[in-house]
Write a protein that holds these residues in place. Structure first.
Motif, PDB file in Angstrom:
ATOM      1  N   GLY A 123       5.685 -32.688  14.048  1.00 47.95           N
ATOM      2  CA  GLY A 123       4.527 -31.495  14.354  1.00 47.95           C
ATOM      3  C   GLY A 123       3.606 -30.851  13.173  1.00 47.95           C
ATOM      4  O   GLY A 123       3.836 -31.439  12.176  1.00 47.95           O
ATOM      5  N   SER A 124       2.825 -30.459  13.160  1.00 50.83           N
ATOM      6  CA  SER A 124       1.785 -29.684  12.336  1.00 50.83           C
ATOM      7  C   SER A 124       2.582 -28.531  11.403  1.00 50.83           C
ATOM      8  O   SER A 124       2.041 -28.399  10.334  1.00 50.83           O
ATOM      9  N   THR A 125       3.719 -27.829  11.970  1.00 54.32           N
ATOM     10  CA  THR A 125       3.844 -27.433  11.659  1.00 54.32           C
ATOM     11  C   THR A 125       5.035 -28.211  10.452  1.00 54.32           C
ATOM     12  O   THR A 125       4.977 -27.467   8.992  1.00 54.32           O
ATOM     13  N   GLU A 126       5.808 -28.965  10.794  1.00 54.92           N
ATOM     14  CA  GLU A 126       6.575 -29.566   9.366  1.00 54.92           C
ATOM     15  C   GLU A 126       5.361 -30.308   8.431  1.00 54.92           C
ATOM     16  O   GLU A 126       5.523 -30.774   7.236  1.00 54.92           O
ATOM     17  N   THR A 230      -5.940 -28.201   5.756  1.00 59.85           N
ATOM     18  CA  THR A 230      -6.898 -27.482   6.560  1.00 59.85           C
ATOM     19  C   THR A 230      -5.657 -28.302   7.603  1.00 59.85           C
ATOM     20  O   THR A 230      -5.889 -29.054   7.954  1.00 59.85           O
ATOM     21  N   ASP A 231      -5.805 -26.612   8.981  1.00 56.74           N
ATOM     22  CA  ASP A 231      -5.393 -26.984  10.201  1.00 56.74           C
ATOM     23  C   ASP A 231      -5.927 -27.142  11.048  1.00 56.74           C
ATOM     24  O   ASP A 231      -6.387 -25.651  11.415  1.00 56.74           O
ATOM     25  N   GLU A 232      -5.883 -28.370  11.327  1.00 55.55           N
ATOM     26  CA  GLU A 232      -6.887 -28.887  12.486  1.00 55.55           C
ATOM     27  C   GLU A 232      -6.506 -29.071  13.866  1.00 55.55           C
ATOM     28  O   GLU A 232      -7.127 -29.970  15.058  1.00 55.55           O
TER      29      GLU A 232
HETATM   30  C1  LIG Z   1      -2.735 -22.733  14.091  1.00 47.60           C
HETATM   31  C2  LIG Z   1      -1.420 -23.524  14.493  1.00 47.60           C
HETATM   32  N1  LIG Z   1      -0.766 -24.729  14.099  1.00 47.60           N
HETATM   33  C3  LIG Z   1      -0.088 -24.848  13.623  1.00 47.60           C
HETATM   34  C4  LIG Z   1       1.294 -24.509  14.965  1.00 47.60           C
HETATM   35  C5  LIG Z   1       1.515 -25.744  15.694  1.00 47.60           C
HETATM   36  O1  LIG Z   1       1.730 -27.240  15.900  1.00 47.60           O
HETATM   37  P1  LIG Z   1       2.792 -27.995  15.795  1.00 47.60           P
HETATM   38  O2  LIG Z   1       3.392 -27.695  17.467  1.00 47.60           O
HETATM   39  O3  LIG Z   1       2.199 -29.180  16.088  1.00 47.60           O
HETATM   40  O4  LIG Z   1       3.630 -28.120  14.731  1.00 47.60           O
HETATM   41  C6  LIG Z   1      -0.037 -23.917  15.559  1.00 47.60           C
HETATM   42  C7  LIG Z   1       0.861 -22.867  17.225  1.00 47.60           C
HETATM   43  O5  LIG Z   1       1.250 -22.285  18.098  1.00 47.60           O
HETATM   44  C8  LIG Z   1      -1.135 -23.025  15.804  1.00 47.60           C
HETATM   45  O6  LIG Z   1      -1.192 -22.255  16.084  1.00 47.60           O
END
Ligand SMILES: Cc1ncc(COP(=O)(O)O)c(C=O)c1O
Length: 420
Positions: A123-126, A230-232
């Motif tokens: 995930g983008s979280t990790e 950047t979070d896209e």
């Molecule tokens: C701005 C943003 N970044 C990341 C995430 C989480 O993304 P991922 O499911 O890819 O970890 C979210 C989820 O709501 C989000 O709003």
């Protein structure tokens, strides 16, 4: 030479004293890291639990309640059936990395080497925490726009960095476009500034950063030798003719940008946990090391499905954005009708609102009432700010839901009374 009785007593006291101090230290030792004490649990995820507890319509957490694309699900099923069930390459399956590179070229005109510049994470979280752990040392500072996506503050703290905040504020126009003050942004850049996090399209505001705003950030990054992270992940969810611009596509930024994206939002698979970072080779090397020791790799069969997802035709992305535009335009009039002031989102799938008209003490009191008495879960604005008071008049709704869900929420919201 033998010890005098006084000296023996003195050295015994030293031994006993240090023993006592060691004993005290043992008993006072906390089992908790002080890093963790500096942030709270996610309020967004807590609101989903509250929604389940009270049988409320959940417009809090940003996950779709409608199916993912059939061909993407089939690709996952086929990968499992074909026994793609063991560890993938740590930094990501080759065909997924190739697909990511192809997409970056197609959508943003950015050329990426899939062998040296991409890391697939859980995930983008990790990806975000891996990027920060790879980049930051103790004492570094990370600039974050607020209101911010909840994870960024704790991510910065966990990586040893100090978050510094810059306000996004809604304008007084009816749509309430969110902007920032150039001088306030500049004031947060220092010699210790290591990175700035830019989330566009933005959660929770729905702001889509303009080229001019990104260039301004770019100029500061170059002047202060700062990295842009950047979070896209809402890149394809855009309304009203807005365009997504990747920071890495700006002159001078390719070598100082970590671009984060993922499958969750674009393909409606938030539970799959597949995201990625695109960064220059030296930074990628560092991110890959952190990612390897954190999680070894992202789910192997779902990476295969990811490669299939990224091959969907352009019409898929048009349909995605159009579907969310329809949902936005279904929910906002209802919110306005019952008394919310809505800040019209230009991207992503949330609407920030002002709750002043309802006369509640705070956003927390209001969301508690909303989930328990009205039966709709939303996120208190304070969870997007460093100081709770800054969000005390705001509440965020997610509209990534089926029409039936939005209509059920509308029916309940109409019970809301404006307190005169
Ligand atoms: C701005 C943003 N970044 C990341 C995430 C989480 O993304 P991922 O499911 O890819 O970890 C979210 C989820 O709501 C989000 O709003």
């Amino acid at each position: 030479m033998s010890e005098t009785p006084e000296a023996a007593v003195a050295s015994l006291a030293v031994v006993l004293g240090s023993h006592f101090m060691a004993e005290t230290a043992i008993h006072q030792k906390s089992f908790l890291s002080s890093r963790v004490a500096h942030f709270t649990e996610s309020v967004i995820r807590e609101m989903t639990r509250q929604a389940m507890l009270h049988g409320a319509v959940n417009l809090s957490q940003g996950f779709p309640d409608f199916p993912a694309p059939a061909e993407v699900k089939l690709a996952a099923q086929e990968a499992i059936a074909a026994d793609v069930n063991q560890y993938a390459i740590t930094w990501g399956a080759k065909n997924l990395r190739n697909a990511i590179a192809r997409q970056m070229q197609m959508w943003q005109g950015i050329q990426v080497d899939p062998e040296r510049e991409i890391t697939v994470c859980c995930g983008s979280t990790e990806t975000m925490i891996s990027a920060l752990l790879a980049a930051c040392n103790a004492g570094d500072e990370v600039v974050i726009f607020e209101p911010f996506y909840e994870n960024y503050g704790p991510d910065a703290i966990l990586s040893g960095a100090k978050p510094r905040f810059v306000k996004l504020r809604p304008s007084a126009t009816p749509d309430g476009e969110w902007t920032f003050d150039e001088r306030e942004l500049r004031a947060q850049f220092h010699p210790h500034t290591k990175a700035i996090i830019v989330n566009t399209p933005n959660n929770p505001t729905g702001k889509v950063f303009t080229r001019g705003e990104l260039e301004l950030i770019r100029d500061l990054c170059v002047e202060f030798n700062v990295l842009a992270i950047t979070d896209e992940i809402y890149e394809h969810i855009l309304y009203d003719g807005t365009h997504h611009i990747s920071m890495a596509a700006l002159d001078g930024m390719r070598e100082r940008t970590i671009t984060i994206n993922g499958l969750s939002k674009t393909y409606s698979v938030t539970g799959w946990r597949v995201g990625w970072a695109v960064a220059p080779p030296a930074i990628t090397d560092a991110i890959r090391k952190v990612h390897d020791f954190l999680t070894v790799g992202a789910p192997a069969p779902l990476q295969q499905a990811g490669a299939a997802a990224l091959a969907l035709p352009a019409s898929y992305y048009q349909g995605l954005a159009e579907g969310y535009r329809r949902r936005r335009d279904r929910l906002i009039p209802v919110l306005e009708e019952v008394g919310f002031r809505c800040f019209r989102p230009r991207g992503a799938y949330y609407v920030m609102t002002d709750i002043t008209a309802f006369g509640f003490e705070s956003d927390l009191e209001f969301t508690k009432y909303l989930v328990k008495e009205v039966g709709v879960a939303a996120v208190p604005g304070s969870s997007f700010y460093r100081n709770a008071r800054d969000g005390a008049r705001q509440v965020r709704f997610a509209f990534c839901k089926r029409d039936e869900t939005l209509d059920a929420a509308a029916e309940r919201l109409r019970k809301l009374q404006i307190r005169k």
